[in-house]
Design a protein around this motif. Structure first.
Motif, PDB file in Angstrom:
ATOM      1  N   PRO A   3     -47.975  55.813 129.908  1.00 16.09           N
ATOM      2  CA  PRO A   3     -47.818  54.364 129.895  1.00 16.09           C
ATOM      3  C   PRO A   3     -49.028  53.627 130.466  1.00 16.09           C
ATOM      4  O   PRO A   3     -49.010  52.409 130.593  1.00 16.09           O
ATOM      5  N   ASP A   4     -50.072  54.356 130.811  1.00 17.59           N
ATOM      6  CA  ASP A   4     -51.265  53.805 131.456  1.00 17.59           C
ATOM      7  C   ASP A   4     -52.375  53.667 130.421  1.00 17.59           C
ATOM      8  O   ASP A   4     -53.048  54.642 130.073  1.00 17.59           O
ATOM      9  N   LEU A   5     -52.585  52.444 129.886  1.00 18.35           N
ATOM     10  CA  LEU A   5     -53.569  52.250 128.820  1.00 18.35           C
ATOM     11  C   LEU A   5     -54.990  52.574 129.261  1.00 18.35           C
ATOM     12  O   LEU A   5     -55.712  53.271 128.531  1.00 18.35           O
TER      13      LEU A   5
ATOM     14  N   VAL B  27     -50.092  59.123 119.759  1.00 11.88           N
ATOM     15  CA  VAL B  27     -49.389  58.340 120.770  1.00 11.88           C
ATOM     16  C   VAL B  27     -47.901  58.409 120.462  1.00 11.88           C
ATOM     17  O   VAL B  27     -47.484  58.318 119.310  1.00 11.88           O
ATOM     18  N   GLY B  28     -47.107  58.584 121.518  1.00  7.28           N
ATOM     19  CA  GLY B  28     -45.683  58.787 121.333  1.00  7.28           C
ATOM     20  C   GLY B  28     -44.837  57.674 121.906  1.00  7.28           C
ATOM     21  O   GLY B  28     -45.327  56.578 122.215  1.00  7.28           O
TER      22      GLY B  28
ATOM     23  N   ALA C 245     -44.078  51.485 126.470  1.00 14.37           N
ATOM     24  CA  ALA C 245     -44.682  50.799 127.617  1.00 14.37           C
ATOM     25  C   ALA C 245     -45.742  49.780 127.202  1.00 14.37           C
ATOM     26  O   ALA C 245     -45.858  48.714 127.809  1.00 14.37           O
ATOM     27  N   LEU C 246     -46.513  50.102 126.164  1.00 16.57           N
ATOM     28  CA  LEU C 246     -47.708  49.320 125.857  1.00 16.57           C
ATOM     29  C   LEU C 246     -47.627  48.524 124.568  1.00 16.57           C
ATOM     30  O   LEU C 246     -48.455  47.651 124.327  1.00 16.57           O
ATOM     31  N   GLY C 247     -46.640  48.819 123.745  1.00 14.50           N
ATOM     32  CA  GLY C 247     -46.366  48.020 122.564  1.00 14.50           C
ATOM     33  C   GLY C 247     -47.470  47.990 121.528  1.00 14.50           C
ATOM     34  O   GLY C 247     -48.383  48.829 121.525  1.00 14.50           O
TER      35      GLY C 247
ATOM     36  N   LYS D  88     -52.886  49.208 118.800  1.00 13.48           N
ATOM     37  CA  LYS D  88     -54.099  48.644 118.203  1.00 13.48           C
ATOM     38  C   LYS D  88     -55.341  49.068 118.982  1.00 13.48           C
ATOM     39  O   LYS D  88     -56.401  49.329 118.398  1.00 13.48           O
ATOM     40  N   ALA D  89     -55.220  49.145 120.305  1.00  9.31           N
ATOM     41  CA  ALA D  89     -56.365  49.560 121.127  1.00  9.31           C
ATOM     42  C   ALA D  89     -56.786  50.979 120.788  1.00  9.31           C
ATOM     43  O   ALA D  89     -57.977  51.293 120.694  1.00  9.31           O
TER      44      ALA D  89
END
Length: 232
Positions: A14-16, A35-36, A42-44, A49-50
């Motif tokens: 959950p840590d971008l 990515v799961g 958490a990051l939506g 997109k990032a």
């Protein structure tokens, strides 16, 4: 369908900033990013997109499983985030899978749509407890054939079922294999595992590898070692 580098590193955090740091460090040694649900919950959309903006293919491991109309809407939404691959659960049935296929048809490029057959964390006892009788391979065969019939691009399966999936779905069917553990690595909660070289030799198109890379003291070195093991 062969990828020059089949390794997709699983960045389920959950840590971008940490995910971006890991992705940048292993980027020279992997072929894509996975990515799961933890990451996406958490990051939506902005988090997805990032990751899509890093220049590597992104596999969104969302495992959609709902009524056809809901899955169609979700498929359209995830496809709009720039991912290269996403998945649904084959056990959702043909109508659900076809709805997802139709929903993403207008996209250009269209992401690959694959389906989960039997989770690699499940063994025979776990399948039996859910009412799915018979060997895991038999269930995978039934679902792989249904996925092919429904018009999807491939499946997620254990490396141990690759030959059988090829038999029922053909050589061009995309196969994504989790539960990959380099020799000597802890298997964690996975039950049906194989080394990267073994899975590649068995015909896997994409190898999803998480903790052996992301949990290593030097993730880049761990990813490079796997690349070298594969002869890349």
């Amino acid at each position: 369908m062969r990828f020059p580098n089949p390794v997709f590193v699983a960045l389920d955090t959950p840590d971008l900033p940490r995910a971006l740091e890991l992705a940048e460090s292993v980027k020279p040694y992997v072929g894509g990013l996975k990515v799961g649900l933890e990451f996406i919950s958490a990051l939506g959309p902005d988090g997805v997109k990032a990751m899509s903006g890093l220049g590597l293919p992104v596999f969104a491991d969302v495992k959609f499983h709902d009524i056809p109309n809901t899955v169609a809407g979700a498929a359209k939404a995830i496809a709009g985030l720039g991912v290269s691959i996403f998945n649904v659960h084959a056990s959702g049935g043909e109508a659900m899978m076809r709805a997802a296929v139709e929903a993403i048809a207008p996209f250009n490029p269209r992401p690959k749509l694959i389906a989960v057959t039997v989770l690699t964390s499940m063994d025979e006892a776990a399948l039996d407890a859910t009412g799915q009788k018979g060997p895991a391979k038999a269930q995978v065969a039934r679902l792989a054939a249904l996925v092919k019939k429904s018009g999807l691009d491939g499946v997620v399966c254990s490396a141990h079922e690759l030959a059988m999936v090829r038999e029922v779905a053909g050589p061009d069917f995309l196969t994504i294999v989790p539960g990959i553990r380099p020799a000597g690595a802890a298997i964690g909660d996975q039950k049906r595992v194989m080394t990267p070289a073994e899975a590649r030799a068995a015909g896997a198109d994409i190898l999803v590898i998480g903790r052996p890379i992301t949990g290593a003291a030097d993730p880049a070195a761990a990813a490079q070692a796997i690349m070298e093991e594969l002869g890349l």
